[in-house]
Design an enzyme around this catalytic site. Structure first.
Site, PDB file in Angstrom:
ATOM      1  N   LYS A  21     -15.651  26.616  30.114  1.00  0.00           N
ATOM      2  CA  LYS A  21     -14.746  25.833  29.263  1.00  0.00           C
ATOM      3  C   LYS A  21     -13.568  26.703  28.800  1.00  0.00           C
ATOM      4  CE  LYS A  21     -17.573  22.422  29.877  1.00  0.00           C
ATOM      5  NZ  LYS A  21     -18.750  21.997  29.150  1.00  0.00           N
TER       6      LYS A  21
HETATM    7  C1  LIG Z   1     -20.085  21.210  29.020  1.00  0.00           C
HETATM    8  C2  LIG Z   1     -20.231  19.805  28.617  1.00  0.00           C
HETATM    9  C3  LIG Z   1     -21.163  19.379  27.653  1.00  0.00           C
HETATM   10  C4  LIG Z   1     -22.247  20.251  27.091  1.00  0.00           C
HETATM   11  O1  LIG Z   1     -21.820  21.426  26.568  1.00  0.00           O
HETATM   12  P1  LIG Z   1     -22.817  22.690  26.564  1.00  0.00           P
HETATM   13  O2  LIG Z   1     -22.096  23.639  25.658  1.00  0.00           O
HETATM   14  O3  LIG Z   1     -22.905  23.185  27.975  1.00  0.00           O
HETATM   15  O4  LIG Z   1     -24.114  22.255  26.025  1.00  0.00           O
HETATM   16  C5  LIG Z   1     -21.147  18.057  27.256  1.00  0.00           C
HETATM   17  N1  LIG Z   1     -20.279  17.178  27.785  1.00  0.00           N
HETATM   18  C6  LIG Z   1     -19.399  17.542  28.742  1.00  0.00           C
HETATM   19  C7  LIG Z   1     -18.461  16.518  29.272  1.00  0.00           C
HETATM   20  C8  LIG Z   1     -19.365  18.859  29.195  1.00  0.00           C
HETATM   21  O5  LIG Z   1     -18.507  19.196  30.167  1.00  0.00           O
END
Ligand SMILES: *Cc1c(COP(=O)(O)O)cnc(C)c1O
Length: 397
Positions: free
Chosen positions: A196
């Site tokens: 991210k």
């Molecule tokens: C990455 C992601 C999540 C979950 O986040 P984590 O930090 O990996 O638990 C939820 N929704 C979307 C759309 C994501 O891309």
């Protein structure tokens, strides 16, 4: 003359694999984490509050509550929204499973709307038909970093008294009509997973302007316990604390928050680098046939978490699978975001069979190309070369 594809024994465009996404950690991040490790608090210390304050400021909200990961943060938001047994929550299938799983954790039922075939975001016009007396909330996702049309979803939410929890895991730093993502929904989640925009290793956060949700989120991430005397019903002495609801240990550590504070300093630079890379892609693909590029202009500014192209299968002699494998063989780290959530065997086993024709069509055609700020211009050129090579090879004309 068409070059032999690596898939069929030709020379790959790259010698080593280019991943689809990756963190960018530098010496200042390492120094920031070392300082936390040398300090007094590894968890529940001051770095958490500082990180929360800085994220809330960047999103333009009163509060932020950090969690161990984005999924735990979504779980917290669903709890704070009061969603429970038999409650329905409308979301998109074109997302990571966590966007819907968080509803199941609280024994609610996710209901899948269809998507807009251009943006891949939830299509607001398909939401209203799905609203029933049991509907309590909507969880839109800012797919690839492009903010959803929250103004339109807000109209529905007001008409039917629904809570909006925005899954902005892709959209840290994005804006819609000039308003930063985070300040418009009732609660908004950002994820700090390494792929991210900024990372804390694992990590997530909810931003909100609501005092009520803020208090609930704080309790939920720490066993449902409060130590605040003004919130406790009893008082048996200075040691006293109360567990008032069933919470979890979902806390972020100070080690993670320290990394987050350091990464935040670079978030604007990361974002502008992503936008530069996207411009290189759009220029490089402008004349290539057989592809639909992500649309650039709209009412907002995407944070470009993912660069997803759509194959025009009608103009190609191969399907997505063959093209995907051909790109992989060229050492391009392609991916597919996402398998529609209701395709997963767990959802099938629970009888999720929504009618989402646009989602199905979209899913058959999408390929995610590498995009992350540490990518070099030459890496983008490699991807463009590989996509050209593969699409030309499979072109019908
Ligand atoms: C990455 C992601 C999540 C979950 O986040 P984590 O930090 O990996 O638990 C939820 N929704 C979307 C759309 C994501 O891309």
């Amino acid at each position: 003359m068409t070059e032999q594809l690596a898939l069929y024994g030709g020379k790959p465009v790259r010698d080593s694999l280019l991943p689809y996404g990756k963190q960018w950690i530098s010496e200042d991040d390492i120094k920031a984490v070392s300082e936390i490790l040398r300090g007094d608090f590894l968890t529940t210390g001051p770095a958490i509050e500082q990180f929360e304050r800085e994220v809330a400021d960047s999103a333009g909200t009163s509060y932020a509550v950090a969690f161990a990961n984005g999924t735990a943060a979504l779980h917290g938001a669903v709890f704070a929204a009061g969603i429970g047994e038999d409650d329905e929550v409308i979301t998109t299938p074109m997302t990571f499973a966590a966007s819907a799983n968080c509803v199941l954790y609280q024994k609610g039922r996710p209901v899948f709307a269809d998507i807009d075939p251009i943006t891949g975001n939830i299509d607001p016009t398909t939401i209203e038909d799905l609203i029933t007396p049991k509907t309590r909330a909507i969880i839109p996702v800012d797919y690839t970093g492009r903010p959803v049309a929250l103004d339109r979803i807000r109209l529905l939410a007001e008409k039917y008294g629904l809570i909006i929890i925005e899954d902005a895991a892709h959209a840290f730093g994005a804006s819609y009509n000039g308003i930063p993502v985070g300040s418009s929904a009732d609660m908004t989640m950002f994820s700090f997973h390494p792929v991210k925009h900024i990372t804390t290793g694992e990590g997530g956060i909810i931003v909100t302007n609501s005092d009520e949700y803020y208090e609930k989120l704080l309790m939920f991430r720490s066993h449902g316990i409060t130590k605040n005397p003004s919130k406790c019903r009893g008082s048996e002495g200075p040691w006293y604390h109360e567990m008032q609801c069933l919470g979890y240990n979902y806390r972020m550590t100070d080690i993670q928050a320290g990394l987050g504070i350091s990464q935040l300093k670079k978030s604007a630079a990361f974002l502008s680098r992503r936008r530069q890379l996207v411009n290189l892609y759009l220029e490089g693909f402008a004349s290539l046939e057989g592809l639909v590029l992500p649309p650039k202009d709209f009412e907002g500014e995407s944070s470009w978490h993912l660069f997803v192209i759509r194959l025009e299968l009608e103009r190609l002699k191969a399907g997505r699978r063959e093209i995907f494998e051909a790109l992989q063989a060229e050492n391009i780290g392609v991916n597919v975001h996402y398998i529609p959530v209701y395709h997963h065997p767990y959802y099938r086993s629970q009888d999720f069979r929504p009618d989402c024709p646009q989602t199905e069509r979209f899913y058959e055609r999408i390929v995610t190309l590498p995009l992350y700020p540490a990518m070099r211009d030459e890496d983008v050129q490699d991807v463009i070369m590989a996509v050209n090579k593969v699409c030309n090879y499979f072109s019908k004309c």
